[in-house]
Scaffold this motif. Structure first.
Motif, PDB file in Angstrom:
ATOM      1  N   ILE A  90       0.859  -1.181   0.000  1.00  0.00           N
ATOM      2  CA  ILE A  90       0.000   0.000   0.000  1.00  0.00           C
ATOM      3  C   ILE A  90       0.899   1.237   0.000  1.00  0.00           C
ATOM      4  CG2 ILE A  90      -1.878  -1.159   1.251  1.00  0.00           C
ATOM      5  CD1 ILE A  90      -0.984   0.458   3.750  1.00  0.00           C
ATOM      6  N   VAL A  91       0.268   2.408  -0.106  1.00  0.00           N
ATOM      7  CA  VAL A  91       0.959   3.681   0.079  1.00  0.00           C
ATOM      8  C   VAL A  91       0.263   4.426   1.206  1.00  0.00           C
ATOM      9  CG1 VAL A  91       1.800   3.847  -2.299  1.00  0.00           C
ATOM     10  CG2 VAL A  91      -0.462   4.785  -1.704  1.00  0.00           C
ATOM     11  N   LEU A  92       0.907   5.475   1.684  1.00  0.00           N
ATOM     12  CA  LEU A  92       0.343   6.211   2.819  1.00  0.00           C
ATOM     13  C   LEU A  92      -1.056   6.731   2.538  1.00  0.00           C
ATOM     14  CD1 LEU A  92       3.522   8.180   3.958  1.00  0.00           C
ATOM     15  CD2 LEU A  92       2.314   6.439   5.288  1.00  0.00           C
ATOM     16  N   ALA A  93      -1.306   7.147   1.310  1.00  0.00           N
ATOM     17  CA  ALA A  93      -2.628   7.693   0.966  1.00  0.00           C
ATOM     18  C   ALA A  93      -3.730   6.671   1.197  1.00  0.00           C
ATOM     19  CB  ALA A  93      -2.640   8.162  -0.490  1.00  0.00           C
ATOM     20  N   ASP A  94      -3.408   5.389   1.126  1.00  0.00           N
ATOM     21  CA  ASP A  94      -4.416   4.358   1.390  1.00  0.00           C
ATOM     22  C   ASP A  94      -4.885   4.398   2.842  1.00  0.00           C
ATOM     23  OD1 ASP A  94      -4.474   3.147  -1.206  1.00  0.00           O
ATOM     24  OD2 ASP A  94      -2.583   2.149  -0.750  1.00  0.00           O
ATOM     25  N   LEU A  95      -4.045   4.918   3.716  1.00  0.00           N
ATOM     26  CA  LEU A  95      -4.382   4.952   5.142  1.00  0.00           C
ATOM     27  C   LEU A  95      -5.164   6.204   5.530  1.00  0.00           C
ATOM     28  CD1 LEU A  95      -0.981   3.689   6.613  1.00  0.00           C
ATOM     29  CD2 LEU A  95      -3.079   2.369   6.282  1.00  0.00           C
TER      30      LEU A  95
ATOM     31  N   LEU B  42      -2.566  13.787   5.631  1.00  0.00           N
ATOM     32  CA  LEU B  42      -3.591  12.745   5.644  1.00  0.00           C
ATOM     33  C   LEU B  42      -4.222  12.638   7.028  1.00  0.00           C
ATOM     34  CD1 LEU B  42      -1.547  10.070   3.654  1.00  0.00           C
ATOM     35  CD2 LEU B  42      -3.271  11.661   2.753  1.00  0.00           C
ATOM     36  N   ARG B  43      -5.432  12.114   7.060  1.00  0.00           N
ATOM     37  CA  ARG B  43      -6.180  12.025   8.307  1.00  0.00           C
ATOM     38  C   ARG B  43      -5.869  10.723   9.049  1.00  0.00           C
ATOM     39  NH1 ARG B  43     -11.716  12.748   5.180  1.00  0.00           N
ATOM     40  NH2 ARG B  43     -10.375  11.568   3.742  1.00  0.00           N
ATOM     41  N   VAL B  44      -5.696  10.853  10.365  1.00  0.00           N
ATOM     42  CA  VAL B  44      -5.470   9.694  11.227  1.00  0.00           C
ATOM     43  C   VAL B  44      -6.805   9.326  11.869  1.00  0.00           C
ATOM     44  CG1 VAL B  44      -4.254   8.764  13.218  1.00  0.00           C
ATOM     45  CG2 VAL B  44      -3.116  10.429  11.724  1.00  0.00           C
ATOM     46  N   ARG B  45      -7.274   8.126  11.605  1.00  0.00           N
ATOM     47  CA  ARG B  45      -8.561   7.682  12.157  1.00  0.00           C
ATOM     48  C   ARG B  45      -8.336   6.442  13.010  1.00  0.00           C
ATOM     49  NH1 ARG B  45     -13.597   5.410   8.552  1.00  0.00           N
ATOM     50  NH2 ARG B  45     -14.913   4.679  10.282  1.00  0.00           N
ATOM     51  N   SER B  46      -8.517   6.598  14.300  1.00  0.00           N
ATOM     52  CA  SER B  46      -8.319   5.488  15.226  1.00  0.00           C
ATOM     53  C   SER B  46      -9.640   4.771  15.451  1.00  0.00           C
ATOM     54  CB  SER B  46      -7.769   5.997  16.560  1.00  0.00           C
ATOM     55  OG  SER B  46      -7.706   4.953  17.509  1.00  0.00           O
ATOM     56  N   ALA B  47      -9.728   3.532  14.952  1.00  0.00           N
ATOM     57  CA  ALA B  47     -10.928   2.740  15.200  1.00  0.00           C
ATOM     58  C   ALA B  47     -10.900   2.163  16.609  1.00  0.00           C
ATOM     59  CB  ALA B  47     -11.027   1.607  14.182  1.00  0.00           C
ATOM     60  N   LEU B  48      -9.704   1.784  17.059  1.00  0.00           N
ATOM     61  CA  LEU B  48      -9.515   1.212  18.386  1.00  0.00           C
ATOM     62  C   LEU B  48      -8.157   1.618  18.922  1.00  0.00           C
ATOM     63  CD1 LEU B  48     -10.750  -2.498  18.150  1.00  0.00           C
ATOM     64  CD2 LEU B  48     -11.645  -0.764  19.692  1.00  0.00           C
ATOM     65  N   GLU B  49      -8.069   1.832  20.224  1.00  0.00           N
ATOM     66  CA  GLU B  49      -6.794   2.056  20.899  1.00  0.00           C
ATOM     67  C   GLU B  49      -6.644   0.970  21.946  1.00  0.00           C
ATOM     68  OE1 GLU B  49      -5.075   5.213  24.087  1.00  0.00           O
ATOM     69  OE2 GLU B  49      -5.669   6.071  22.155  1.00  0.00           O
ATOM     70  N   VAL B  50      -5.570   0.191  21.876  1.00  0.00           N
ATOM     71  CA  VAL B  50      -5.375  -0.926  22.794  1.00  0.00           C
ATOM     72  C   VAL B  50      -3.972  -0.865  23.376  1.00  0.00           C
ATOM     73  CG1 VAL B  50      -7.012  -2.428  21.589  1.00  0.00           C
ATOM     74  CG2 VAL B  50      -4.600  -2.449  20.916  1.00  0.00           C
ATOM     75  N   GLU B  51      -3.777  -1.567  24.475  1.00  0.00           N
ATOM     76  CA  GLU B  51      -2.469  -1.595  25.123  1.00  0.00           C
ATOM     77  C   GLU B  51      -1.721  -2.861  24.708  1.00  0.00           C
ATOM     78  OE1 GLU B  51      -2.211  -0.958  29.244  1.00  0.00           O
ATOM     79  OE2 GLU B  51      -3.451   0.845  29.250  1.00  0.00           O
ATOM     80  N   GLY B  52      -0.544  -2.696  24.145  1.00  0.00           N
ATOM     81  CA  GLY B  52       0.305  -3.823  23.813  1.00  0.00           C
ATOM     82  C   GLY B  52       0.147  -4.301  22.385  1.00  0.00           C
TER      83      GLY B  52
ATOM     84  N   ALA C  37       0.842  -9.046   5.769  1.00  0.00           N
ATOM     85  CA  ALA C  37       1.688  -7.870   5.919  1.00  0.00           C
ATOM     86  C   ALA C  37       1.740  -7.109   4.601  1.00  0.00           C
ATOM     87  CB  ALA C  37       3.094  -8.270   6.345  1.00  0.00           C
ATOM     88  N   LEU C  38       1.635  -5.774   4.694  1.00  0.00           N
ATOM     89  CA  LEU C  38       1.615  -4.925   3.506  1.00  0.00           C
ATOM     90  C   LEU C  38       2.673  -3.836   3.645  1.00  0.00           C
ATOM     91  CD1 LEU C  38      -2.263  -4.496   3.260  1.00  0.00           C
ATOM     92  CD2 LEU C  38      -0.841  -5.953   1.810  1.00  0.00           C
ATOM     93  N   PRO C  39       3.799  -3.938   2.935  1.00  0.00           N
ATOM     94  CA  PRO C  39       4.787  -2.849   2.960  1.00  0.00           C
ATOM     95  C   PRO C  39       4.144  -1.531   2.555  1.00  0.00           C
ATOM     96  CG  PRO C  39       5.682  -4.785   1.861  1.00  0.00           C
ATOM     97  CD  PRO C  39       4.227  -5.065   2.077  1.00  0.00           C
ATOM     98  N   ILE C  40       4.553  -0.452   3.240  1.00  0.00           N
ATOM     99  CA  ILE C  40       4.057   0.896   2.918  1.00  0.00           C
ATOM    100  C   ILE C  40       5.140   1.555   2.068  1.00  0.00           C
ATOM    101  CG2 ILE C  40       3.092   3.028   3.848  1.00  0.00           C
ATOM    102  CD1 ILE C  40       2.744   1.514   6.530  1.00  0.00           C
ATOM    103  N   LEU C  41       4.944   1.607   0.777  1.00  0.00           N
ATOM    104  CA  LEU C  41       6.018   1.923  -0.163  1.00  0.00           C
ATOM    105  C   LEU C  41       6.640   3.293   0.047  1.00  0.00           C
ATOM    106  CD1 LEU C  41       4.562   0.370  -3.448  1.00  0.00           C
ATOM    107  CD2 LEU C  41       6.143  -0.651  -1.786  1.00  0.00           C
TER     108      LEU C  41
END
Length: 291
Positions: free
Chosen positions: A180-185, A212-222, A252-256
């Motif tokens: 993927i690329v960053l724009a996908d995120l 780009l926008r950061v969208r957190s669906a979930l925040e977890v510990e660890g 796994a998807l490298p972020i080019l």
């Protein structure tokens, strides 16, 4: 008024263990004996060091300050013991490592144990900020940090450097992609670790750098919790390529176009670097990593 070593040791054990029962087990004493030593210390100076309830023991503000002193005190005691026994081989003892992920140090622990099988290792997990805090509080001998460090109070050795990768569950629409690329995120639901995690900080920095926008669906510990949520299809995860592994039921998807790399650095306090056990572990790490 003179404080006794027995009283300080009892206080220190209770403060570290968070329990009179566990402190007694640690000191090989009865619980009443430990309670009595702490009570005598408080009565001697007319202070309160712990808030006690039936279910918990918590340090008072004064207790927190005293713990900082006893942590330094018993670190020096350990150093003195090592100095006095330096003529012997490393036949016994322990090392505590505060790590974000144990994968980076396991080969070095194995190499060390092959030479010194009597040394016991304790691994305490947490994010980079937590690992560093434990190190400075004398609660760990080493910390593994997800970033390079330049602190003159620390001795450091870079263990690895790897790119960030995204990863998804096998049912995710991206599971068939190669990268993927960053724009996908952009505004994509992400499963993020708690604040203080370097992985989270890096991907947020990358996305914001690109607007780009950061969208957190979930925040977890660890990290393991992130893997579980992603495997359940609850979002996209981000991790160092070195920590992804090869046997997970995920893709796994490298972020080019991602510029950030996760650098794992082993550190110890410079004022502890002369301790034989710490110096020897550092020597093993350096000789087995080409550093």
């Amino acid at each position: 008024m003179a404080v006794s070593n027995a009283q300080l040791r009892a206080f220190h054990a209770v403060a570290q263990q968070g329990s009179f029962t566990r402190a007694a087990e640690r000191l090989c004493l009865s619980q009443p004996a430990v309670s009595d030593q702490v009570r005598k210390l408080e009565e001697l100076f007319g202070v309160l060091l712990f808030h006690r309830t039936k279910r918990s023991v918590q340090l008072t503000e004064l207790g927190e300050q005293l713990l900082g002193i006893t942590q330094r005190l018993y670190a020096v005691v350990a150093e003195a013991q090592e100095l006095l026994s330096s003529s012997r081989a490393l036949q016994s003892g322990s090392l505590t490592l505060a790590v974000d992920s144990p994968v980076h140090v396991l080969p070095f622990i194995a190499a060390f144990n092959a030479r010194y099988p009597g040394i016991r290792f304790n691994l305490v997990t947490g994010n980079t900020d937590e690992a560093l805090a434990r190190l400075f509080a004398y609660q760990a001998d080493f910390a593994v940090l997800g970033r390079p460090v330049t602190d003159e109070n620390l001795l450091s050795h870079v263990l690895s450097s790897a790119p960030l990768v995204a990863f998804v569950g096998l049912e995710h629409p991206w599971a068939g992609r190669e990268s993927i690329v960053l724009a996908d995120l952009d505004d994509t639901p992400l499963v993020l670790r708690e604040r203080g995690s370097m992985t989270r900080q890096m991907i947020e920095d990358e996305l914001r750098r690109e607007g780009l926008r950061v969208r957190s669906a979930l925040e977890v510990e660890g990290r393991e919790a992130v893997f579980e949520m992603v495997a359940a299809g609850l979002g996209v995860g981000i991790v160092s390529a070195a920590e992804f592994g090869s046997s997970r039921a995920m893709r796994a998807l490298p972020i080019l176009d991602c510029q950030q790399r996760m650098t794992e650095t082993l550190v110890c306090r410079r004022d502890q670097g002369s301790r034989r056990i710490i110096a020897t572990f550092l020597e093993v790490v350096r000789s087995n990593s080409g550093g």
